[in-house]
Design a protein around this motif. Structure first.
Motif, PDB file in Angstrom:
ATOM      1  N   ASP A   5      14.803  33.141  98.780  1.00 50.17           N
ATOM      2  CA  ASP A   5      13.158  33.334  98.368  1.00 50.17           C
ATOM      3  C   ASP A   5      12.383  33.127  97.394  1.00 50.17           C
ATOM      4  OD1 ASP A   5      11.082  34.766  99.974  1.00 50.17           O
ATOM      5  OD2 ASP A   5      11.853  36.121  99.123  1.00 50.17           O
ATOM      6  N   ARG A  12       7.116  34.072 102.432  1.00 52.82           N
ATOM      7  CA  ARG A  12       6.142  35.026 102.861  1.00 52.82           C
ATOM      8  C   ARG A  12       6.281  35.497 104.266  1.00 52.82           C
ATOM      9  NH1 ARG A  12       0.418  37.222 102.643  1.00 52.82           N
ATOM     10  NH2 ARG A  12       1.024  39.646 103.348  1.00 52.82           N
ATOM     11  N   ARG A  15       9.477  36.467 105.369  1.00 56.75           N
ATOM     12  CA  ARG A  15       9.515  38.090 105.259  1.00 56.75           C
ATOM     13  C   ARG A  15       9.411  38.824 106.291  1.00 56.75           C
ATOM     14  NH1 ARG A  15       8.900  35.720  98.948  1.00 56.75           N
ATOM     15  NH2 ARG A  15       6.817  36.768 100.042  1.00 56.75           N
ATOM     16  N   VAL A  27      19.307  38.619  98.718  1.00 55.69           N
ATOM     17  CA  VAL A  27      17.830  37.605  98.769  1.00 55.69           C
ATOM     18  C   VAL A  27      18.313  37.003  97.612  1.00 55.69           C
ATOM     19  CG1 VAL A  27      15.499  36.880  98.556  1.00 55.69           C
ATOM     20  CG2 VAL A  27      16.422  38.609  99.611  1.00 55.69           C
ATOM     21  N   SER A 204       5.365  42.622 103.180  1.00 56.07           N
ATOM     22  CA  SER A 204       6.071  41.505 103.044  1.00 56.07           C
ATOM     23  C   SER A 204       5.220  40.402 101.723  1.00 56.07           C
ATOM     24  CB  SER A 204       5.671  40.082 104.139  1.00 56.07           C
ATOM     25  OG  SER A 204       3.937  40.152 104.451  1.00 56.07           O
ATOM     26  N   HIS A 206       4.751  39.454  98.199  1.00 51.10           N
ATOM     27  CA  HIS A 206       6.475  38.671  97.544  1.00 51.10           C
ATOM     28  C   HIS A 206       5.984  39.815  95.651  1.00 51.10           C
ATOM     29  CE1 HIS A 206       8.694  37.528  93.766  1.00 51.10           C
ATOM     30  NE2 HIS A 206       9.522  36.547  95.012  1.00 51.10           N
TER      31      HIS A 206
END
Length: 216
Positions: A5, A12, A15, A27, A204, A206
């Protein structure tokens, strides 16, 4: 499985897909700002040097966000974010491809050649002189896309799909790098606000996102 990720719009989208599916995967973070994805350890897993990538239990990897989402949907078909029938899948793919080919690729490259130039020169071929034109094309195509939409709640009609995830994430990223779209567009404006209210939209982001910085 292990998801590689990063703080970037394409990861994203995966996610957000996982959150909408109610799926959890282990992850590992990749620092794309320092170019970790362009260094040997990462390239051994994904020679394209892009994020995200999904490492499988046999040691192989799947790259490209949409391919990862297609794979996971086949393993976990419900809720269907691509489609439960051939027609549903075709419509979701149609709208996602329209968004990617006509809008998000222009946004992506305009960022590479403009606001992100210092980060990307030396890593990929860049064309700074193209940035302004690419932004103009992206905005034109966003307006064109708005005109294609019917009266449905989402891009493919009544169903929320990967097409909505893909376009929302990239338009949200674009707004954070000086490429916001015309929020007065009659269909895309309300659609964007509608998707933004979904719990997976905010969740979602980060954890490394900071106010006023790149959203991914």
């Amino acid at each position: 499985m292990l998801l590689l990720d990063a703080l970037s719009p394409a990861p994203r989208s995966v996610r957000m897909f996982l959150l909408e599916k109610g799926l959890r995967l282990p992850v590992q973070q990749v620092d794309v700002f320092t170019g970790e994805n362009r260094q040997a350890p990462y390239l051994a897993r994904n020679p394209a040097g892009q994020t995200p990538a999904l490492l499988l239990d046999d040691g192989s990897a799947i790259a490209e966000s949409i391919a990862i989402m297609e794979y996971l949907e086949e393993l976990h078909p419900a809720p269907a974010l691509i489609g439960a029938t051939a027609l549903e899948r075709a419509l979701a793919r149609q709208w996602q491809r329209r968004a990617e080919l006509n809008i998000t690729e222009y946004i992506h490259n305009a960022y590479h050649y403009g606001e992100g130039l210092a980060r990307f020169q030396g890593r990929i071929p860049v064309a700074p002189e193209a940035a302004v034109g690419l932004k103009r094309v992206a905005q034109d195509r966003i307006a064109w896309f708005d005109g294609l939409l019917g009266g449905g709640e989402f891009l493919a009609g009544a169903r929320f799909t990967v097409a909505d995830i893909w376009l929302y994430v990239w338009l949200d990223f674009a707004a954070s790098v000086g490429q916001d779209f015309d929020r007065s567009l009659p269909r895309l404006g309300p659609w964007f606000e509608r998707v933004a209210t979904r719990p997976a939209a905010a969740a979602s982001l980060h954890p490394g996102c900071r106010p006023g910085a790149v959203r991914g």
